[in-house]
Design an enzyme around this catalytic site. Structure first.
Site, mmCIF file in Angstrom:
data_model
loop_
_atom_site.group_PDB
_atom_site.id
_atom_site.type_symbol
_atom_site.label_atom_id
_atom_site.label_comp_id
_atom_site.label_asym_id
_atom_site.label_seq_id
_atom_site.Cartn_x
_atom_site.Cartn_y
_atom_site.Cartn_z
ATOM 1 N N ASP A 141 47.771 25.396 38.842
ATOM 2 C CA ASP A 141 49.057 26.778 38.841
ATOM 3 C C ASP A 141 48.598 27.727 39.989
ATOM 4 O O ASP A 141 48.999 28.977 39.784
ATOM 5 C CB ASP A 141 49.360 27.578 37.308
ATOM 6 C CG ASP A 141 50.631 28.381 37.407
ATOM 7 O OD1 ASP A 141 50.465 28.926 36.565
ATOM 8 O OD2 ASP A 141 51.304 28.062 38.279
ATOM 9 N N LYS A 144 50.556 26.570 45.712
ATOM 10 C CA LYS A 144 51.053 25.134 45.853
ATOM 11 C C LYS A 144 50.542 24.113 46.815
ATOM 12 O O LYS A 144 50.591 23.003 46.478
ATOM 13 C CB LYS A 144 52.606 25.053 45.621
ATOM 14 C CG LYS A 144 53.041 26.442 44.679
ATOM 15 C CD LYS A 144 52.630 26.149 43.304
ATOM 16 C CE LYS A 144 52.844 27.504 42.612
ATOM 17 N NZ LYS A 144 51.842 27.344 41.304
ATOM 18 N N ASP A 169 52.210 23.050 37.001
ATOM 19 C CA ASP A 169 53.274 23.951 37.271
ATOM 20 C C ASP A 169 54.102 24.053 38.355
ATOM 21 O O ASP A 169 53.572 23.698 39.509
ATOM 22 C CB ASP A 169 52.760 25.192 36.794
ATOM 23 C CG ASP A 169 54.014 26.223 36.589
ATOM 24 O OD1 ASP A 169 53.982 27.577 36.540
ATOM 25 O OD2 ASP A 169 55.229 25.574 35.986
ATOM 26 N N ASN A 170 55.328 24.311 38.370
ATOM 27 C CA ASN A 170 56.089 24.824 39.629
ATOM 28 C C ASN A 170 56.339 23.445 40.492
ATOM 29 O O ASN A 170 56.517 23.802 41.543
ATOM 30 C CB ASN A 170 55.541 25.693 40.451
ATOM 31 C CG ASN A 170 55.092 26.834 39.787
ATOM 32 O OD1 ASN A 170 54.038 27.320 39.489
ATOM 33 N ND2 ASN A 170 56.038 27.330 39.312
ATOM 34 N N GLU A 199 60.029 30.294 35.355
ATOM 35 C CA GLU A 199 59.821 31.518 34.227
ATOM 36 C C GLU A 199 60.924 32.805 34.291
ATOM 37 O O GLU A 199 61.142 33.267 35.516
ATOM 38 C CB GLU A 199 58.316 32.076 34.364
ATOM 39 C CG GLU A 199 58.004 32.325 35.595
ATOM 40 C CD GLU A 199 57.000 31.186 36.256
ATOM 41 O OE1 GLU A 199 57.520 30.076 36.152
ATOM 42 O OE2 GLU A 199 56.297 31.472 37.209
#
Ligand SMILES: Nc1ncnc2c1ncn2[C@@H]1O[C@H](/C=C/CNC(=O)c2cc([N+](=O)[O-])cc(O)c2O)[C@@H](O)[C@H]1O
Ligand SMILES: [Mg+2]
Length: 214
Positions: A141, A144, A169-170, A199
């Site tokens: 997380d 990126k 994540d993401n 989120e």
């Protein structure tokens, strides 16, 4: 002097959460981010997916890349069995300081080792510095564009064993296209996408769970 958003997030935890109660810390952060100021925590919706993956694995060793304010650190650590260890890496000293206080408020210091430094420097030192053989779970997380290089570094350092899980994540927003391409086309992983939302918003995002096949 003007406070920072992480400092205001910590104040919200100290004001609204009960010391030693991780769920109330998670709830206080979600309330703050939903109603006061958005912040880049994995959040409540994706957080439930994270919780179910952690509970399913019941990991003894966890690596988290990118602590930020410690929201996902608290979610994960609160689900770990006794004697399990979570090592979380954070290279911004201001964020690390806030995260330490959030983790302490939740009463989870004994399960969490927050290491202040860059993933690229610390992943190669995991075995010698922390006596880690392999990780049962890695939660990605952080920036990126670091997911792919750090995954390759984790592989090269022999920190994965058959059944180890990477949870990212993401993968949609902000997105990690090179990581997704690599992990989904690699014969060494079995991947699954958990569709969710960014989120505290209605924007699509999701978590990619990848099991290392050894
Ligand atoms: N190599 C490294 N070693 C150690 N710590 C490192 C690191 N690279 C970054 N970090 C730390 O990890 C966090 C970065 C998170 C990036 N997330 C994001 O950029 C992000 C953005 C959105 N968004 O824009 O909607 C939504 C999200 O859920 C996000 O996670 C920060 O605390 C940063 O200091
Ligand atoms: Mg994130």
């Amino acid at each position: 002097t003007q406070s920072t958003r992480p400092q205001r997030l910590l104040s919200a935890v100290q004001k609204n959460a009960t010391r030693g109660d991780p769920r109330s810390v998670v709830q206080a952060i979600d309330q703050f981010c939903r109603h006061k100021e958005w912040a880049m925590n994995v959040g409540d919706e994706k957080g439930c997916i994270l919780d179910s993956v952690v509970s399913e694995i019941n990991p003894a060793t966890v690596l988290e890349l990118g602590t930020y304010c410690g929201y996902s650190t608290v979610r994960i650590a609160s689900l770990l069995p006794p004697h399990a260890k979570l090592i979380t890496l954070e290279f911004n000293p201001n964020y690390a300081s806030i995260a330490r206080q959030v983790i302490a408020w939740a009463g989870l210091e004994d399960k969490v080792q927050l290491v202040e430094g860059a993933s690229g420097d610390w992943i190669p030192k995991m075995k010698e510095q922390f006596g880690v053989k392999t990780f049962d779970l890695v939660f990605l997380d952080h920036w990126k564009d670091r997911y792919l290089p750090d995954t390759k570094l984790i592989e090269e350092c022999g920190l994965l064993t058959k059944g180890s899980v990477l949870l990212a994540d993401n993968v949609i927003c902000p997105g990690t296209p090179d990581y997704l391409e690599y992990i989904r086309s690699s014969p060494q992983y079995e991947s699954q996408y958990f569709k969710s939302h960014l989120e505290y918003t209605k924007v699509e995002d999701g978590l990619e769970k990848s099991v290392f096949l050894g």
